[in-house]
Every structure is written in structure tokens, then in C-alpha cells.
Design an enzyme around this catalytic site. Structure first.
Site, PDB file in Angstrom:
ATOM      1  N   HIS A 263     -19.419 -72.098   4.661  1.00 28.81           N
ATOM      2  CA  HIS A 263     -18.461 -72.863   5.740  1.00 28.81           C
ATOM      3  C   HIS A 263     -18.633 -74.383   5.191  1.00 28.81           C
ATOM      4  CE1 HIS A 263     -17.618 -69.474   8.043  1.00 28.81           C
ATOM      5  NE2 HIS A 263     -18.567 -68.996   7.792  1.00 28.81           N
TER       6      HIS A 263
ATOM      7  N   ARG B  47     -17.337 -85.208  14.064  1.00 29.96           N
ATOM      8  CA  ARG B  47     -17.140 -84.632  12.771  1.00 29.96           C
ATOM      9  C   ARG B  47     -17.977 -84.892  11.605  1.00 29.96           C
ATOM     10  NH1 ARG B  47     -11.213 -84.820  10.453  1.00 29.96           N
ATOM     11  NH2 ARG B  47     -12.113 -82.961   9.277  1.00 29.96           N
TER      12      ARG B  47
ATOM     13  N   HIS C 269     -15.115 -70.950   2.289  1.00 33.02           N
ATOM     14  CA  HIS C 269     -14.056 -69.872   2.504  1.00 33.02           C
ATOM     15  C   HIS C 269     -12.833 -70.679   2.237  1.00 33.02           C
ATOM     16  CE1 HIS C 269     -12.807 -71.656   6.304  1.00 33.02           C
ATOM     17  NE2 HIS C 269     -14.062 -71.958   6.451  1.00 33.02           N
ATOM     18  N   GLY C 270     -11.783 -69.717   2.020  1.00 38.09           N
ATOM     19  CA  GLY C 270     -10.348 -70.220   1.761  1.00 38.09           C
ATOM     20  C   GLY C 270      -9.973 -70.611   3.192  1.00 38.09           C
TER      21      GLY C 270
ATOM     22  N   TYR D 158     -19.327 -75.763  17.024  1.00 38.56           N
ATOM     23  CA  TYR D 158     -18.725 -77.035  17.425  1.00 38.56           C
ATOM     24  C   TYR D 158     -18.583 -77.260  18.833  1.00 38.56           C
ATOM     25  CZ  TYR D 158     -16.629 -80.373  13.995  1.00 38.56           C
ATOM     26  OH  TYR D 158     -16.545 -81.389  12.896  1.00 38.56           O
TER      27      TYR D 158
ATOM     28  N   SER E 226      -8.454 -71.199   6.802  1.00 34.91           N
ATOM     29  CA  SER E 226      -8.131 -70.317   7.725  1.00 34.91           C
ATOM     30  C   SER E 226      -6.925 -70.826   8.579  1.00 34.91           C
ATOM     31  CB  SER E 226      -9.524 -70.514   8.586  1.00 34.91           C
ATOM     32  OG  SER E 226      -9.500 -71.890   9.363  1.00 34.91           O
TER      33      SER E 226
ATOM     34  N   GLU F 281     -20.420 -71.447  10.103  1.00 37.68           N
ATOM     35  CA  GLU F 281     -20.200 -72.787  10.371  1.00 37.68           C
ATOM     36  C   GLU F 281     -20.926 -73.519  11.419  1.00 37.68           C
ATOM     37  OE1 GLU F 281     -19.340 -75.475   9.397  1.00 37.68           O
ATOM     38  OE2 GLU F 281     -17.116 -75.544   9.095  1.00 37.68           O
ATOM     39  N   ARG F 282     -21.133 -74.871  11.289  1.00 39.79           N
ATOM     40  CA  ARG F 282     -21.750 -75.846  12.453  1.00 39.79           C
ATOM     41  C   ARG F 282     -21.027 -75.407  13.774  1.00 39.79           C
ATOM     42  NH1 ARG F 282     -21.231 -81.508  14.369  1.00 39.79           N
ATOM     43  NH2 ARG F 282     -19.331 -81.887  13.025  1.00 39.79           N
TER      44      ARG F 282
ATOM     45  N   ARG G 223     -13.703 -65.258   7.908  1.00 41.07           N
ATOM     46  CA  ARG G 223     -13.077 -66.130   6.973  1.00 41.07           C
ATOM     47  C   ARG G 223     -13.895 -66.017   5.655  1.00 41.07           C
ATOM     48  NH1 ARG G 223     -14.525 -69.409  11.250  1.00 41.07           N
ATOM     49  NH2 ARG G 223     -15.430 -71.278  10.933  1.00 41.07           N
TER      50      ARG G 223
END
Ligand SMILES: O=C(O)[C@@H](CO)OP(=O)(O)O
Length: 229
Positions: free
Chosen positions: A182, A114, A9-10, A90, A12, A87-88, A60
């Protein structure tokens, strides 16, 4: 030869604010909108046409896909959304500023959270408002599927069934496939496709809004991969 395009995605709003995002459903920044349109323009200029697209259930990625398809005048193609491309997750880091987290826990610990594929970020408690079990879009998931924290290896474990059961069959039908997801769900997928070791995937960073083309042979071995420019 099979070909797939992966698109992160672009940018965020939280990429811009340097905050851990994970499953938090934040919007694109103005720059992210520009990147998404630019990705679509690049795909159009290179002559790409898609039969089907896959994305996450986070706006996103959904909006990036939409903006890119709009640039290609291909908004009509079927789009499938799955939490497996999210996304992962977090954990308790979601929402925290990355620089402040480094100041508090040290650069080495934050680097591990990370990028070390086996390191777990601190887990959320199930009564935390950020727990996805409170969110209607995940109501169909089992307690085992709902994460409290996730390392990259676990992200890959939940992306993989979607890859093998949904995306690969589309590729085998010779469909042109676009996946908009992501940073970490795509890193996990590339680790799998490319047989990267844990040490190698640590070095891999996929930029926002840059279409990554992967060419595979019929046994799904990677032949070539490149970013469109
Ligand atoms: O915050 C996140 O969810 C991800 C992607 O932006 O960050 P990182 O690159 O630190 O894994």
C-alpha cells in the site's frame, strides 16, 4: 546484488472516490484492475520471474498481486499474507472524503494527517464498528498490536519486523521477491531502506500499479531504484 520489486496496489474504489481508506477492505476499481494487469505485463516484458510474493490481508493488494502474477503466468508461486503489510491505519478518518475533510479542518491539518510522519489522525474508539478488533482476520493480534490510529512512524514500526524476519531472509537466500502492498506501508519501508529523513519522506509518493525496483548491496544499502516503464 539483491533485488526486490515493490508494487502498490492498483487504484481502489475509494482512491477513485477520494476517501481515506486505511484498513477498510475496499475493492479495486475497473482502472485498478487494468493497472494491476499492466504491472504484471511490464514485469513479464522485462523478464522478471519471482520465487515468492508477500502481500497484506486487504483485497486491493491481494487482487493486484493475483492479477499481476496471472499476467506473468506465475500464479503458482508461494504467497504470504500479513497484516504487517497493511495500509497505514487512518483512525477516525477512515471512510471520510478527503476534500470534505479539508473543507472542515483546513488544508494544513489534512496535509499533516496525510504526510507528517509524526502526526496522528484522530483515534477510533474501540467500540467503533471500524475497530479492527471486531474483524476475524485480526483475531490473533494483541490489544497493543491493534491500532486505534497510526502515524507513518508507527506504520514503519509494525512493517519492520516483517521486513527483517521474513523478507530479508528470502532475499539472502537469493530468492526473487515481489511485495504487493500500500501507499503508506511502502512509503514507510522505502523511508527505512533509503534512510530518508522525516522531511524527505513527506515528499515521497508511490503511484498505484507501478513496479518499483530496488537494488541493494549485501549489507542492504540501496544501490539503485527505478520504476519499470
Ligand atoms: O486513504 C489511504 O489509506 C491512503 C492511500 O490511498 O491515502 P493517503 O495517500 O492520503 O495517505
Amino acid at each position: 546484488m539483491l533485488k526486490i520489486v515493490l508494487l502498490r496496489h492498483g487504484e481502489s474504489v475509494w482512491n477513485q472516490e477520494n476517501r481515506f481508506t486505511g484498513w477498510t477492505d475496499v475493492d479495486l476499481s475497473a482502472e485498478g484492475v487494468r493497472q494491476a494487469r499492466q504491472a504484471g505485463a511490464l514485469l513479464r516484458q522485462h523478464g522478471y520471474r519471482f520465487d515468492v510474493a508477500y502481500t497484506s490481508v486487504l483485497k486491493r493488494a491481494i487482487k493486484t498481486l493475483d492479477l499481476a502474477l496471472e499476467e506473468m503466468d506465475q500464479l503458482w508461486i508461494p504467497v504470504q499474507k500479513s497484516w504487517r503489510l497493511n495500509e497505514r491505519f487512518y483512525g477516525a478518518l477512515q471512510g471520510l472524503n478527503k476534500a470534505e475533510t479539508i473543507a472542515r479542518y483546513g488544508a494544513e491539518q489534512v496535509r499533516k494527517w496525510r504526510r507528517d510522519p509524526l502526526e496522528h489522525p484522530p483515534a477510533l474508539a474501540p467500540d467503533d464498528p471500524r475497530y479492527p478488533g471486531h474483524d476475524a482476520r485480526y483475531a490473533h493480534l494483541t490489544a497493543r498490536e491493534l491500532p486505534l490510529t497510526e502515524n507513518l512512524t508507527e506504520t514503519l514500526a509494525r512493517v519492520l519486523p516483517y521486513w527483517t524476519e521474513t523478507i530479508v531472509p528470502a532475499l539472502r537466500r537469493r530468492q526473487q521477491v515481489l511485495v504487493c502492498a500500500h501507499g503508506n506501508s511502502l512509503r514507510a519501508l522505502v523511508q527505512y531502506i533509503d534512510h530518508l529523513t522525516d522531511a524527505e519522506v513527506t515528499q515521497l509518493d508511490i503511484p498505484t500499479g507501478s513496479p518499483l525496483v530496488i537494488e541493494l548491496d549485501d549489507d542492504l544499502n540501496r544501490l539503485q531504484q527505478y520504476y519499470l516503464t
